[in-house]
Design a protein around this motif. Structure first.
Motif, mmCIF file in Angstrom:
data_model
loop_
_atom_site.group_PDB
_atom_site.id
_atom_site.type_symbol
_atom_site.label_atom_id
_atom_site.label_comp_id
_atom_site.label_asym_id
_atom_site.label_seq_id
_atom_site.Cartn_x
_atom_site.Cartn_y
_atom_site.Cartn_z
ATOM 1 N N PRO A 17 0.184 7.644 -7.920
ATOM 2 C CA PRO A 17 1.136 8.650 -8.386
ATOM 3 C C PRO A 17 0.929 10.028 -7.754
ATOM 4 O O PRO A 17 1.764 10.922 -7.927
ATOM 5 C CB PRO A 17 0.859 8.713 -9.892
ATOM 6 C CG PRO A 17 -0.586 8.369 -10.012
ATOM 7 C CD PRO A 17 -0.848 7.349 -8.930
ATOM 8 N N MET A 18 -0.168 10.208 -7.014
ATOM 9 C CA MET A 18 -0.434 11.493 -6.352
ATOM 10 C C MET A 18 -1.268 11.217 -5.101
ATOM 11 O O MET A 18 -2.486 11.323 -5.101
ATOM 12 C CB MET A 18 -1.184 12.440 -7.292
ATOM 13 C CG MET A 18 -1.322 13.861 -6.771
ATOM 14 S SD MET A 18 0.257 14.707 -6.501
ATOM 15 C CE MET A 18 0.832 14.845 -8.209
ATOM 16 N N LEU A 19 -0.582 10.844 -4.027
ATOM 17 C CA LEU A 19 -1.264 10.430 -2.802
ATOM 18 C C LEU A 19 -2.089 11.582 -2.238
ATOM 19 O O LEU A 19 -1.624 12.722 -2.169
ATOM 20 C CB LEU A 19 -0.229 9.972 -1.771
ATOM 21 C CG LEU A 19 -0.793 9.309 -0.515
ATOM 22 C CD1 LEU A 19 -1.385 7.943 -0.847
ATOM 23 C CD2 LEU A 19 0.298 9.168 0.545
ATOM 24 N N THR A 20 -3.318 11.291 -1.819
ATOM 25 C CA THR A 20 -4.202 12.327 -1.282
ATOM 26 C C THR A 20 -4.519 12.132 0.202
ATOM 27 O O THR A 20 -5.189 12.973 0.788
ATOM 28 C CB THR A 20 -5.530 12.366 -2.074
ATOM 29 O OG1 THR A 20 -6.122 11.066 -2.083
ATOM 30 C CG2 THR A 20 -5.279 12.824 -3.502
ATOM 31 N N ARG A 21 -4.055 11.052 0.804
ATOM 32 C CA ARG A 21 -4.318 10.847 2.235
ATOM 33 C C ARG A 21 -3.563 11.896 3.048
ATOM 34 O O ARG A 21 -2.377 12.151 2.825
ATOM 35 C CB ARG A 21 -3.899 9.444 2.655
ATOM 36 C CG ARG A 21 -4.103 9.201 4.161
ATOM 37 C CD ARG A 21 -3.930 7.760 4.524
ATOM 38 N NE ARG A 21 -3.861 7.589 5.968
ATOM 39 C CZ ARG A 21 -4.516 6.658 6.645
ATOM 40 N NH1 ARG A 21 -5.307 5.820 6.020
ATOM 41 N NH2 ARG A 21 -4.382 6.555 7.959
ATOM 42 N N ALA B 112 0.852 -1.185 0.000
ATOM 43 C CA ALA B 112 0.000 0.000 0.000
ATOM 44 C C ALA B 112 0.890 1.238 0.000
ATOM 45 O O ALA B 112 1.426 1.619 1.032
ATOM 46 C CB ALA B 112 -0.925 -0.013 1.207
ATOM 47 N N GLN B 113 1.019 1.843 -1.165
ATOM 48 C CA GLN B 113 1.896 3.009 -1.345
ATOM 49 C C GLN B 113 3.264 2.738 -0.706
ATOM 50 O O GLN B 113 3.706 3.409 0.216
ATOM 51 C CB GLN B 113 1.258 4.271 -0.748
ATOM 52 C CG GLN B 113 1.851 5.579 -1.242
ATOM 53 C CD GLN B 113 1.594 5.821 -2.733
ATOM 54 O OE1 GLN B 113 1.000 5.008 -3.423
ATOM 55 N NE2 GLN B 113 2.054 6.946 -3.233
ATOM 56 N N PRO B 114 3.967 1.715 -1.206
ATOM 57 C CA PRO B 114 5.252 1.346 -0.595
ATOM 58 C C PRO B 114 6.350 2.336 -0.973
ATOM 59 O O PRO B 114 6.206 3.126 -1.905
ATOM 60 C CB PRO B 114 5.527 -0.023 -1.206
ATOM 61 C CG PRO B 114 4.890 0.058 -2.558
ATOM 62 C CD PRO B 114 3.629 0.864 -2.346
ATOM 63 N N ARG B 115 7.437 2.258 -0.257
ATOM 64 C CA ARG B 115 8.637 3.002 -0.636
ATOM 65 C C ARG B 115 9.240 2.369 -1.882
ATOM 66 O O ARG B 115 8.853 1.266 -2.295
ATOM 67 C CB ARG B 115 9.655 2.986 0.500
ATOM 68 C CG ARG B 115 10.103 1.589 0.890
ATOM 69 C CD ARG B 115 11.334 1.622 1.770
ATOM 70 N NE ARG B 115 11.660 0.300 2.306
ATOM 71 C CZ ARG B 115 12.246 -0.676 1.652
ATOM 72 N NH1 ARG B 115 12.578 -0.512 0.367
ATOM 73 N NH2 ARG B 115 12.508 -1.830 2.219
ATOM 74 N N ALA B 116 10.210 3.060 -2.483
ATOM 75 C CA ALA B 116 10.928 2.483 -3.615
ATOM 76 C C ALA B 116 11.655 1.222 -3.169
ATOM 77 O O ALA B 116 12.211 1.162 -2.061
ATOM 78 C CB ALA B 116 11.913 3.500 -4.173
ATOM 79 N N LEU B 117 11.653 0.201 -4.016
ATOM 80 C CA LEU B 117 12.294 -1.066 -3.683
ATOM 81 C C LEU B 117 13.752 -1.069 -4.111
ATOM 82 O O LEU B 117 14.103 -0.532 -5.166
ATOM 83 C CB LEU B 117 11.565 -2.221 -4.370
ATOM 84 C CG LEU B 117 10.067 -2.374 -4.082
ATOM 85 C CD1 LEU B 117 9.522 -3.605 -4.798
ATOM 86 C CD2 LEU B 117 9.788 -2.438 -2.593
ATOM 87 N N ARG C 258 6.723 10.924 6.639
ATOM 88 C CA ARG C 258 5.554 11.148 5.795
ATOM 89 C C ARG C 258 5.414 9.992 4.799
ATOM 90 O O ARG C 258 6.423 9.469 4.290
ATOM 91 C CB ARG C 258 5.724 12.467 5.051
ATOM 92 C CG ARG C 258 4.539 12.870 4.166
ATOM 93 C CD ARG C 258 4.853 14.180 3.451
ATOM 94 N NE ARG C 258 3.810 14.542 2.518
ATOM 95 C CZ ARG C 258 2.745 15.272 2.825
ATOM 96 N NH1 ARG C 258 2.605 15.735 4.057
ATOM 97 N NH2 ARG C 258 1.844 15.553 1.912
ATOM 98 N N PRO C 259 4.174 9.567 4.493
ATOM 99 C CA PRO C 259 3.996 8.526 3.473
ATOM 100 C C PRO C 259 4.557 8.956 2.129
ATOM 101 O O PRO C 259 4.721 10.150 1.852
ATOM 102 C CB PRO C 259 2.471 8.358 3.403
ATOM 103 C CG PRO C 259 1.963 8.844 4.717
ATOM 104 C CD PRO C 259 2.890 9.944 5.124
ATOM 105 N N GLN C 260 4.832 7.977 1.305
ATOM 106 C CA GLN C 260 5.376 8.225 -0.029
ATOM 107 C C GLN C 260 4.329 8.966 -0.869
ATOM 108 O O GLN C 260 3.293 8.419 -1.222
ATOM 109 C CB GLN C 260 5.720 6.886 -0.687
ATOM 110 C CG GLN C 260 6.502 6.976 -1.967
ATOM 111 C CD GLN C 260 7.991 7.101 -1.704
ATOM 112 O OE1 GLN C 260 8.513 6.577 -0.727
ATOM 113 N NE2 GLN C 260 8.675 7.792 -2.582
ATOM 114 N N ASP C 261 4.591 10.233 -1.196
ATOM 115 C CA ASP C 261 3.607 11.021 -1.950
ATOM 116 C C ASP C 261 3.455 10.541 -3.386
ATOM 117 O O ASP C 261 2.358 10.551 -3.944
ATOM 118 C CB ASP C 261 4.012 12.504 -1.948
ATOM 119 C CG ASP C 261 3.785 13.154 -0.592
ATOM 120 O OD1 ASP C 261 2.616 13.306 -0.202
ATOM 121 O OD2 ASP C 261 4.774 13.494 0.081
ATOM 122 N N VAL C 262 4.555 10.148 -4.008
ATOM 123 C CA VAL C 262 4.555 9.659 -5.393
ATOM 124 C C VAL C 262 5.182 8.271 -5.385
ATOM 125 O O VAL C 262 6.343 8.113 -4.989
ATOM 126 C CB VAL C 262 5.339 10.598 -6.319
ATOM 127 C CG1 VAL C 262 5.361 10.051 -7.740
ATOM 128 C CG2 VAL C 262 4.743 12.001 -6.305
#
Length: 252
Positions: A126-130, A97-102, A141-145
């Motif tokens: 590609p454009m997180l709104t949470r 769920a909206q993971p970081r880069a691997l 902060r969660p991964q925005d993109v």
């Protein structure tokens, strides 16, 4: 947002269907009878640990995120901080769920895990709104993109984004269930042969890929997780969440 359907009856029917699917999708002897299936959970969203004070999380006084509460009614969540082979060992189902880069080694390990029969649902926004309490640039902060191009490219998918789309939350039908989306991406198939056999759904919002003996559902949005506040998440949002996770249980 109002959904034009008898939603309470629909959610009840979906719950029964998913419960039956969960029983039929797990081979006899694979997991003990009555045990909730283990699902690895890999995310930058504050769904498992929350975004409140660390002390509140440790002493249990922090209110769990509604997504965690909902998922734990039917699943045993296994939090993951890596997708290396040793972390995936023993798991049959994983949610990203909206993971970081691997890391390159994680891309290889995750692809190999899927090919051996793993089932995964990936929310790649590609454009997180949470909403987040932390400012842009804060590592908490969660991964925005989302940055999953290497593995998506390998499977034959490209994630695109239309910055001219409306900013308001909308709904898109996925297999007959309305899924909330906001500033969603769109998936496209690569023109050249790829390592996965993918088909697009809901006008590119989602893609289902058969990869070796495994299966992956990719959703180019994560707005289904956006519900906040003290009020319980409405039934239609919970139904939408389970519709996106149903592939983990149903075998579809």
């Amino acid at each position: 947002m109002r959904f034009p359907r008898p939603i309470d009856a629909f959610v009840a029917a979906l719950t029964l269907a998913l419960g039956a699917a969960a029983c039929s999708a797990v081979p006899a002897g694979d997991e003990p009878a009555g045990r909730k299936p283990d699902v690895g959970f890999f995310s930058t969203l504050p769904i498992y640990w929350g975004e409140g004070a660390f002390g509140a999380m440790l002493d249990g006084s922090a209110k769990p995120d509604w997504v965690r509460e909902e998922m734990e009614t039917r699943l045993t969540m296994v939090p993951l901080d890596t997708l290396e082979a040793e972390a995936l060992a023993g798991l049959k189902r994983v949610v990203l769920a909206q993971p970081r880069a691997l890391a390159p080694s994680e891309n290889m390990a995750f692809d190999a895990w899927v090919r051996k029969g793993g089932r995964a649902v990936i929310f790649a926004d590609p454009m997180l709104t949470r909403h987040s309490h932390y400012p842009i640039g804060d590592r908490r902060r969660p991964q925005d993109v989302v940055l999953l191009s290497p593995i998506l490219d390998h499977w034959g998918l490209a994630l695109t984004f239309d910055d001219a789309q409306p900013a308001e939350e909308q709904s898109v039908a996925l297999d007959g269930v309305d899924i909330p989306v906001r500033l969603a991406g769109r998936l496209q198939l690569a023109p050249a042969p790829a390592a996965g056999d993918c088909t697009l759904h809901a006008d590119g919002l989602a893609a289902r890929c058969a990869i070796g003996d495994g299966h992956v559902l990719v959703i180019a949005d994560a707005a289904v997780f956006d519900w906040e506040g003290d009020a319980p998440a409405p039934p239609e949002r919970r139904a939408a969440l389970w519709q996106t996770l149903a592939t983990l249980l149903s075998g579809k």
